[in-house]
Write a protein that holds these residues in place. Structure first.
Motif, PDB file in Angstrom:
ATOM      1  N   MET A  89     -26.382   2.172 -17.197  1.00 20.74           N
ATOM      2  CA  MET A  89     -25.627   2.108 -16.123  1.00 20.74           C
ATOM      3  C   MET A  89     -25.295   3.356 -15.425  1.00 20.74           C
ATOM      4  O   MET A  89     -25.699   4.451 -15.714  1.00 20.74           O
ATOM      5  CB  MET A  89     -24.026   1.961 -16.934  1.00 20.74           C
ATOM      6  N   GLY A  90     -25.478   3.294 -14.052  1.00 23.12           N
ATOM      7  CA  GLY A  90     -25.239   4.440 -13.015  1.00 23.12           C
ATOM      8  C   GLY A  90     -24.258   5.424 -13.440  1.00 23.12           C
ATOM      9  O   GLY A  90     -23.231   4.864 -13.774  1.00 23.12           O
ATOM     10  N   GLN A  91     -24.548   6.723 -13.199  1.00 22.92           N
ATOM     11  CA  GLN A  91     -23.361   7.851 -13.255  1.00 22.92           C
ATOM     12  C   GLN A  91     -23.572   8.380 -11.860  1.00 22.92           C
ATOM     13  O   GLN A  91     -24.040   8.413 -11.248  1.00 22.92           O
ATOM     14  CB  GLN A  91     -23.786   9.012 -14.459  1.00 22.92           C
ATOM     15  N   VAL A  92     -22.126   9.117 -11.956  1.00 23.45           N
ATOM     16  CA  VAL A  92     -22.255  10.076 -10.697  1.00 23.45           C
ATOM     17  C   VAL A  92     -22.782  11.482 -11.287  1.00 23.45           C
ATOM     18  O   VAL A  92     -22.263  11.975 -12.175  1.00 23.45           O
ATOM     19  CB  VAL A  92     -20.723  10.150 -10.257  1.00 23.45           C
ATOM     20  N   ILE A  93     -23.868  11.871 -10.376  1.00 20.90           N
ATOM     21  CA  ILE A  93     -24.556  13.007 -10.740  1.00 20.90           C
ATOM     22  C   ILE A  93     -24.272  14.144 -10.090  1.00 20.90           C
ATOM     23  O   ILE A  93     -24.388  13.926  -8.792  1.00 20.90           O
ATOM     24  CB  ILE A  93     -25.979  12.784 -10.806  1.00 20.90           C
ATOM     25  N   TYR A  94     -23.903  15.463 -10.500  1.00 19.57           N
ATOM     26  CA  TYR A  94     -23.614  16.561  -9.898  1.00 19.57           C
ATOM     27  C   TYR A  94     -24.932  17.681 -10.264  1.00 19.57           C
ATOM     28  O   TYR A  94     -25.206  17.800 -11.455  1.00 19.57           O
ATOM     29  CB  TYR A  94     -22.331  17.123 -10.408  1.00 19.57           C
ATOM     30  N   SER A  95     -25.185  18.132  -9.521  1.00 20.53           N
ATOM     31  CA  SER A  95     -26.441  19.303  -9.641  1.00 20.53           C
ATOM     32  C   SER A  95     -26.046  20.419  -9.050  1.00 20.53           C
ATOM     33  O   SER A  95     -26.321  20.644  -7.878  1.00 20.53           O
ATOM     34  CB  SER A  95     -27.795  18.651  -9.405  1.00 20.53           C
ATOM     35  N   LEU A  96     -25.716  21.463  -9.804  1.00 19.31           N
ATOM     36  CA  LEU A  96     -24.792  22.710  -9.186  1.00 19.31           C
ATOM     37  C   LEU A  96     -25.482  23.815  -9.100  1.00 19.31           C
ATOM     38  O   LEU A  96     -25.136  24.876  -8.815  1.00 19.31           O
ATOM     39  CB  LEU A  96     -23.437  22.693  -9.872  1.00 19.31           C
ATOM     40  N   HIS A  97     -26.768  23.964  -9.797  1.00 22.03           N
ATOM     41  CA  HIS A  97     -27.584  25.008  -9.996  1.00 22.03           C
ATOM     42  C   HIS A  97     -28.841  25.053  -9.566  1.00 22.03           C
ATOM     43  O   HIS A  97     -29.823  24.634 -10.261  1.00 22.03           O
ATOM     44  CB  HIS A  97     -27.260  25.636 -11.483  1.00 22.03           C
ATOM     45  N   ASN A  98     -29.134  25.388  -8.131  1.00 21.42           N
ATOM     46  CA  ASN A  98     -30.548  25.326  -7.804  1.00 21.42           C
ATOM     47  C   ASN A  98     -30.755  26.568  -6.742  1.00 21.42           C
ATOM     48  O   ASN A  98     -29.866  26.943  -6.115  1.00 21.42           O
ATOM     49  CB  ASN A  98     -30.623  24.096  -6.635  1.00 21.42           C
ATOM     50  N   HIS A  99     -32.068  27.258  -6.934  1.00 24.62           N
ATOM     51  CA  HIS A  99     -32.407  28.218  -6.148  1.00 24.62           C
ATOM     52  C   HIS A  99     -33.283  27.740  -5.147  1.00 24.62           C
ATOM     53  O   HIS A  99     -34.230  26.849  -5.366  1.00 24.62           O
ATOM     54  CB  HIS A  99     -33.133  29.253  -7.209  1.00 24.62           C
ATOM     55  N   THR A 100     -33.389  28.553  -4.405  1.00 23.04           N
ATOM     56  CA  THR A 100     -34.249  28.392  -2.837  1.00 23.04           C
ATOM     57  C   THR A 100     -34.898  29.799  -2.615  1.00 23.04           C
ATOM     58  O   THR A 100     -34.626  30.667  -3.089  1.00 23.04           O
ATOM     59  CB  THR A 100     -33.359  28.036  -1.775  1.00 23.04           C
ATOM     60  N   PRO A 101     -35.997  29.896  -1.635  1.00 16.51           N
ATOM     61  CA  PRO A 101     -36.649  30.977  -1.288  1.00 16.51           C
ATOM     62  C   PRO A 101     -35.453  32.231  -0.969  1.00 16.51           C
ATOM     63  O   PRO A 101     -35.869  33.469  -0.715  1.00 16.51           O
ATOM     64  CB  PRO A 101     -37.507  30.456  -0.264  1.00 16.51           C
ATOM     65  N   PHE A 102     -34.394  31.785  -0.617  1.00 17.49           N
ATOM     66  CA  PHE A 102     -33.491  32.846  -0.235  1.00 17.49           C
ATOM     67  C   PHE A 102     -33.362  33.945  -1.508  1.00 17.49           C
ATOM     68  O   PHE A 102     -33.296  35.109  -1.164  1.00 17.49           O
ATOM     69  CB  PHE A 102     -31.979  32.381  -0.141  1.00 17.49           C
ATOM     70  N   SER A 103     -33.561  33.500  -2.621  1.00 19.01           N
ATOM     71  CA  SER A 103     -33.603  34.450  -3.772  1.00 19.01           C
ATOM     72  C   SER A 103     -35.080  33.981  -4.315  1.00 19.01           C
ATOM     73  O   SER A 103     -36.255  34.475  -3.830  1.00 19.01           O
ATOM     74  CB  SER A 103     -32.556  34.267  -4.668  1.00 19.01           C
ATOM     75  N   ASP A 104     -34.969  33.528  -5.521  1.00 24.54           N
ATOM     76  CA  ASP A 104     -36.236  33.420  -6.150  1.00 24.54           C
ATOM     77  C   ASP A 104     -36.636  31.833  -6.498  1.00 24.54           C
ATOM     78  O   ASP A 104     -37.429  31.644  -7.341  1.00 24.54           O
ATOM     79  CB  ASP A 104     -36.373  34.235  -7.577  1.00 24.54           C
ATOM     80  N   CYS A 117     -36.190  12.020  -7.388  1.00 28.26           N
ATOM     81  CA  CYS A 117     -36.454  12.023  -8.857  1.00 28.26           C
ATOM     82  C   CYS A 117     -36.319  10.669  -9.578  1.00 28.26           C
ATOM     83  O   CYS A 117     -35.137  10.049  -9.220  1.00 28.26           O
ATOM     84  CB  CYS A 117     -35.505  13.014  -9.362  1.00 28.26           C
ATOM     85  N   PRO A 118     -37.399  10.047 -10.049  1.00 34.38           N
ATOM     86  CA  PRO A 118     -37.262   8.722 -10.935  1.00 34.38           C
ATOM     87  C   PRO A 118     -36.145   8.754 -11.735  1.00 34.38           C
ATOM     88  O   PRO A 118     -35.530   7.713 -11.631  1.00 34.38           O
ATOM     89  CB  PRO A 118     -38.685   8.592 -11.463  1.00 34.38           C
ATOM     90  N   ALA A 119     -35.917   9.695 -12.508  1.00 32.37           N
ATOM     91  CA  ALA A 119     -34.721   9.863 -13.648  1.00 32.37           C
ATOM     92  C   ALA A 119     -33.403   9.580 -12.907  1.00 32.37           C
ATOM     93  O   ALA A 119     -32.573   9.092 -13.403  1.00 32.37           O
ATOM     94  CB  ALA A 119     -34.735  11.064 -14.369  1.00 32.37           C
ATOM     95  N   LEU A 120     -33.133   9.893 -11.537  1.00 29.88           N
ATOM     96  CA  LEU A 120     -31.907   9.622 -10.989  1.00 29.88           C
ATOM     97  C   LEU A 120     -31.797   8.388  -9.968  1.00 29.88           C
ATOM     98  O   LEU A 120     -30.795   8.320  -9.755  1.00 29.88           O
ATOM     99  CB  LEU A 120     -31.789  10.871  -9.934  1.00 29.88           C
ATOM    100  N   LYS A 121     -32.828   7.653 -10.069  1.00 30.12           N
ATOM    101  CA  LYS A 121     -32.650   6.521  -9.587  1.00 30.12           C
ATOM    102  C   LYS A 121     -31.545   5.422 -10.298  1.00 30.12           C
ATOM    103  O   LYS A 121     -31.515   5.426 -11.542  1.00 30.12           O
ATOM    104  CB  LYS A 121     -34.055   5.536  -9.414  1.00 30.12           C
TER     105      LYS A 121
END
Ligand SMILES: [Zn+2]
Length: 247
Positions: free
Chosen positions: A1-16, A31-35
């Motif tokens: 069953m589908g869930q509401v997914i939050y993903s709050l910890h992501n880095h970009t080239p602004f840091s590393d 991402c296939p796992a998030l379909k």
């Protein structure tokens, strides 16, 4: 069953991190796992206030000179992405702060993070957590304890005391890919629901997109421990609707 997914910890080239804000967001959609799940929100949480040499700064003027402008630029970049992705997925502006490196500069830091929706503190030892707890409510945004294996980091403190400290200070606890396999967290997650602690979920994405596969696993784990109602959702000060209207 589908869930509401939050993903709050992501880095970009602004840091590393290796991927731009847009690439990070697109990776979540790809991402296939998030379909089959709903993306409730994606947070960018780059390292702020970290000198290239990782040296500790004690001079407030030097600290501001080094970091004030880049912090404003960072917040502006994430907010631009928020507007661009509006209607598809909420984009939050987080920040990750190294506790040992910045614990003497917290007054300056607090004044500089205007526009940041949440702060993740990493490498917080027990003395640091008690210090942070004493002032967490003074922060202009929610404070999160980042990727901490409680049994390893606070071996001499009872889990009950850790959870009470978090609850009283309204510090959010982060469940992170770094804590996989989650079976190692079972004891802590039996204690966590005893007090009112909110749970943030993130992967600490830097360059390995496969960590996104952990998101549904971590959400399911939190729900299995009756913490589904306590999943942390950032509340940006400018509502999404207003951001759209002014763009
Ligand atoms: Zn991180």
């Amino acid at each position: 069953m589908g869930q509401v997914i939050y993903s709050l910890h992501n880095h970009t080239p602004f840091s590393d991190g290796a991927y731009t804000i847009d690439e990070v967001i697109e990776a979540h959609f790809d991402c296939p796992a998030l379909k089959g799940h709903e993306l409730g929100g994606i947070g960018i949480s780059d390292h702020l206030f970290a000198t290239p040499s990782s040296r500790e700064l004690h001079n407030e003027k030097e600290f501001e000179r080094l970091f004030a402008k880049e912090t404003r630029n960072y917040v502006a970049a994430v907010k631009t992405a928020r507007q661009q992705w509006a209607g598809r997925v909420p984009v939050f502006c987080g920040a990750e702060i190294n506790w040992p490196l910045n614990k003497h500069m917290l007054d300056v830091v607090r004044a500089m993070i205007d526009g940041v929706d949440y702060v993740l503190f990493e490498y917080v030892d027990w003395a640091g957590l008690t210090q942070l707890a004493n002032q967490a409510r003074r922060w202009p945004c929610p404070v999160i304890l980042a990727h901490t294996d409680v049994s390893v980091t606070y071996p001499n403190t009872s889990m009950d005391q850790v959870v009470r400290t978090l609850a009283n200070a309204r510090i959010v606890y982060e469940l992170n890919s770094k804590l996989m396999p989650l079976a190692n967290q079972d004891r802590w997650f039996r204690v966590l629901p005893n007090h009112r602690v909110t749970i943030a979920i993130g992967t600490d994405l830097h360059d390995d997109l496969s960590v996104l596969n952990d998101l549904p696993v971590m959400h399911e784990y939190v729900r299995q421990h009756n913490l589904g109602e306590k999943i942390f959702v950032p509340q940006p000060k400018v509502p999404e609707a207003a951001a759209v209207a002014t763009s």
